[in-house]
Design a protein around this motif. Structure first.
Motif, PDB file in Angstrom:
ATOM      1  N   GLY A 115      -0.565   8.625  -2.572  1.00  0.00           N
ATOM      2  CA  GLY A 115      -1.123   9.131  -3.823  1.00  0.00           C
ATOM      3  C   GLY A 115      -2.281   8.225  -4.234  1.00  0.00           C
ATOM      4  O   GLY A 115      -2.947   7.617  -3.400  1.00  0.00           O
ATOM      5  N   ARG A 116      -2.501   8.052  -5.547  1.00  0.00           N
ATOM      6  CA  ARG A 116      -3.665   7.277  -6.006  1.00  0.00           C
ATOM      7  C   ARG A 116      -3.338   5.802  -6.246  1.00  0.00           C
ATOM      8  O   ARG A 116      -4.120   4.913  -5.932  1.00  0.00           O
ATOM      9  CB  ARG A 116      -4.227   7.899  -7.296  1.00  0.00           C
ATOM     10  N   LYS A 117      -2.149   5.555  -6.820  1.00  0.00           N
ATOM     11  CA  LYS A 117      -1.885   4.188  -7.277  1.00  0.00           C
ATOM     12  C   LYS A 117      -0.781   3.462  -6.511  1.00  0.00           C
ATOM     13  O   LYS A 117      -0.708   2.244  -6.540  1.00  0.00           O
ATOM     14  CB  LYS A 117      -1.488   4.219  -8.767  1.00  0.00           C
ATOM     15  N   PHE A 127      -1.500  -8.698   0.662  1.00  0.00           N
ATOM     16  CA  PHE A 127      -2.192  -7.503   0.156  1.00  0.00           C
ATOM     17  C   PHE A 127      -2.836  -7.834  -1.182  1.00  0.00           C
ATOM     18  O   PHE A 127      -2.204  -8.431  -2.052  1.00  0.00           O
ATOM     19  CB  PHE A 127      -1.183  -6.352  -0.013  1.00  0.00           C
ATOM     20  N   SER A 128      -4.101  -7.468  -1.354  1.00  0.00           N
ATOM     21  CA  SER A 128      -4.783  -7.699  -2.636  1.00  0.00           C
ATOM     22  C   SER A 128      -4.901  -6.371  -3.361  1.00  0.00           C
ATOM     23  O   SER A 128      -5.719  -5.531  -2.964  1.00  0.00           O
ATOM     24  CB  SER A 128      -6.193  -8.256  -2.413  1.00  0.00           C
ATOM     25  N   PRO A 129      -4.082  -6.162  -4.387  1.00  0.00           N
ATOM     26  CA  PRO A 129      -4.118  -4.865  -5.076  1.00  0.00           C
ATOM     27  C   PRO A 129      -5.416  -4.635  -5.834  1.00  0.00           C
ATOM     28  O   PRO A 129      -6.035  -5.582  -6.323  1.00  0.00           O
ATOM     29  CB  PRO A 129      -2.933  -4.941  -6.037  1.00  0.00           C
ATOM     30  N   ASP A 133      -3.198  -0.667  -9.265  1.00  0.00           N
ATOM     31  CA  ASP A 133      -2.277  -0.391  -8.158  1.00  0.00           C
ATOM     32  C   ASP A 133      -0.840  -0.725  -8.544  1.00  0.00           C
ATOM     33  O   ASP A 133      -0.588  -1.720  -9.230  1.00  0.00           O
ATOM     34  CB  ASP A 133      -2.641  -1.249  -6.926  1.00  0.00           C
ATOM     35  N   LEU A 134       0.085   0.094  -8.088  1.00  0.00           N
ATOM     36  CA  LEU A 134       1.510  -0.156  -8.307  1.00  0.00           C
ATOM     37  C   LEU A 134       2.114  -0.451  -6.947  1.00  0.00           C
ATOM     38  O   LEU A 134       2.257   0.448  -6.117  1.00  0.00           O
ATOM     39  CB  LEU A 134       2.168   1.075  -8.936  1.00  0.00           C
ATOM     40  N   VAL A 135       2.421  -1.717  -6.707  1.00  0.00           N
ATOM     41  CA  VAL A 135       2.850  -2.138  -5.370  1.00  0.00           C
ATOM     42  C   VAL A 135       4.372  -2.223  -5.308  1.00  0.00           C
ATOM     43  O   VAL A 135       5.004  -2.827  -6.175  1.00  0.00           O
ATOM     44  CB  VAL A 135       2.231  -3.513  -5.019  1.00  0.00           C
TER      45      VAL A 135
END
Ligand SMILES: C[S@@+](CC[C@H](N)C(=O)[O-])C[C@H]1O[C@@H](n2cnc3c(N)ncnc32)[C@H](O)[C@@H]1O
Length: 299
Positions: A115-117, A127-129, A133-135
């Motif tokens: 999806g988008r987030k 990982f660099s959000p 971003d919802l990681v």
């Protein structure tokens, strides 16, 4: 002597991934890795365009390996032509030492945007959000639901599109991935249930690791009190139909029911099974051979 693994590599048409992955998990008793699920290269659009995918499985070299490889080759030769590969290559085998396997297996998993987030990230990957971003941190290989299966992705996309301002019920929570996504997307209260106590234990660990709060239980659906603005169920078509009345009873007025785990060929069977519930079919989304149905309850 060092323990070794046989890494078996198959190049197959992209549309055949689910079929082959299921076969390989059954045959090897281990997980599989699929190339090109990386954050930058993977999207639903590019998946359809990529004609060939690499699937790797890991076997313990034993007396039955030759037999298993022959069965795998027969399976590929029999099924690949139906997906457009008239002359599929036989699988290739590489021997890996235990320590190479442990790290080699991991290198095939990468953060995946859905999806988008939402981003599903293996714990070992940096990982660099991006802002917003919802990681979700999740390790493959424990309970079903690492974000690499289309049925999970379809649910996550539906959930993100709906927004989850109210309460969410996740039926068949597995790894807890959908429950965690619902919390991250802003749900006030999230309940996840699974008939498998091991899955619930894994889901609890995953929630703790991600710092999210969800109620994870083995309570049967019918005994879960209250109603929810979103109910999710990624389980088999037959189970969805069998549970239609109980699932519907959990949806609050105006709320949504997301049904996944449905093969496209079983879509009308599930739709027929939900006709008498009074819910309205709002949207159908598909990825490969999988279908996801979004229903809405009346006010
Ligand atoms: C396909 S996995 C889905 C996992 C995760 N929700 C996802 O979307 O990736 C289905 C899960 O449903 C559970 N399950 C199957 N039948 C169930 C039932 N009647 N009630 C609750 N859980 C069920 C299984 O144990 C399994 O963990």
């Amino acid at each position: 002597m060092d323990k070794t693994w046989a890494e078996v590599t198959c190049e197959i048409p992209a549309a055949m991934i689910d079929l082959l992955a299921d076969f390989l998990v059954e045959l090897s008793g281990n997980g599989v890795s699929i190339d090109n699920l990386e954050l930058d290269t993977f999207s639903l659009d590019t998946m359809d365009e990529a004609p060939v995918k690499t699937v790797r499985a890991y076997f313990t070299p034993d007396d039955e390996l030759e037999e298993k490889l022959a069965a795998l080759n027969r399976f590929i030769q029999e099924h690949a032509p139906a997906y457009g590969d008239a002359a599929p290559a036989p699988p290739t085998v590489t021997t890996l030492r235990e320590e190479d396997w442990a790290t080699g297996w991991r290198q095939h998993f990468a953060p995946t945007r859905i999806g988008r987030k939402l981003v599903i990230k293996p714990t070992w990957e940096p990982f660099s959000p991006e802002p917003g971003d919802l990681v979700i941190e999740l390790d493959p290989g424990m309970a079903f639901g690492t974000g690499t299966h289309p049925t999970t992705r379809l649910c996550l996309e539906a959930l993100e599109k709906l927004g989850t301002a109210g309460d969410v019920l996740d039926v068949g929570t597995g790894s807890g991935i959908l429950a965690m996504a619902a919390v991250k997307l802003g749900a006030q209260r999230v309940v996840g249930t699974d008939i498998d106590p091991d899955a619930v234990a894994v889901a609890r660990e995953n929630c703790a690791m991600n710092g999210v709060t969800a109620e994870l239980v083995t309570t049967p659906l019918a005994d879960i009190p209250g109603q929810f603005s979103v109910v999710l169920a990624n389980i088999l078509a037959e189970d969805l139909v069998r549970m239609a009345a109980d699932l519907t009873a959990k949806v609050a007025p105006g709320g949504f029911l997301i049904l996944s785990g449905i093969l496209v060929e079983r879509e009308s069977y599930v739709i027929d099974g939900f006709v008498s519930t009074g819910l309205t079919l709002a949207e159908t989304t598909r990825e490969g051979e999988w279908s996801c149905l979004l229903y809405q309850a009346g006010q």
